[in-house]
Write a protein that holds these residues in place. Sequence first.
Motif, mmCIF file in Angstrom:
data_model
loop_
_atom_site.group_PDB
_atom_site.id
_atom_site.type_symbol
_atom_site.label_atom_id
_atom_site.label_comp_id
_atom_site.label_asym_id
_atom_site.label_seq_id
_atom_site.Cartn_x
_atom_site.Cartn_y
_atom_site.Cartn_z
ATOM 1 N N ARG A 118 0.929 3.943 -3.050
ATOM 2 C CA ARG A 118 0.934 5.541 -2.710
ATOM 3 C C ARG A 118 1.951 6.524 -2.961
ATOM 4 N N ARG A 156 -7.285 2.460 0.106
ATOM 5 C CA ARG A 156 -8.384 3.104 0.688
ATOM 6 C C ARG A 156 -9.582 3.700 0.064
ATOM 7 N N CYS A 157 -10.108 2.882 -0.791
ATOM 8 C CA CYS A 157 -11.360 3.212 -1.638
ATOM 9 C C CYS A 157 -12.210 2.179 -1.649
ATOM 10 N N ALA A 213 -8.689 -1.995 0.101
ATOM 11 C CA ALA A 213 -8.096 -1.541 1.363
ATOM 12 C C ALA A 213 -6.822 -1.189 0.993
ATOM 13 N N THR A 238 0.859 -1.270 -0.083
ATOM 14 C CA THR A 238 0.157 0.072 0.048
ATOM 15 C C THR A 238 0.695 1.190 0.040
#
Length: 172
Positions: free
Chosen positions: A64, A136-137, A133, A60
Amino acid sequence: MSDNEAEFREFVAAQMDSLRGLAYLTCGDWQLAEDAVLAALARLFVKWGRIDNHDAYARTAVVRAAIDETRRPWWRREQSLSHAMPEIAVDDLVPGVDERLRLRAALLRVPVKHRAVLVLRFLEGLSVPQTAAALRCPEGTVKAYTSRGLDALRRILGADPGIDTEVRYEAV
């Protein structure tokens, strides 16, 4: 050296190539990918003892950071002072290289968020909930971005809409 530090070093040694590849496929530039991975690992090291799933956190954070690197204005990026050492082209003997290069070039033309979803879903093998997850959407957004990203790739590659393109992603 503490146990946490030794554990972190082992994790980095085992995952570095995978994380670099993920970042590269997300942002499309090896230098930006390297920066993204190092920034993500620095954040991970600080939180190492408090995180349960190190793999998921690292993936993640890398995605990002890679997206953030592509958003960064060009004048704030580091600039090289010399082109004295160009990259040396090496022939790759692996079959299917042309197809992978064609797919990579097409993937770089897909919008960044759609590309991130496609990379996580088809190259990292994450499910829709795992991808949601990681980014984060909502799951619906992941499904929409997957559909739009695949449509864009089909248009770019000139593929027949009836062809199952999921098989092509495994070859990258």
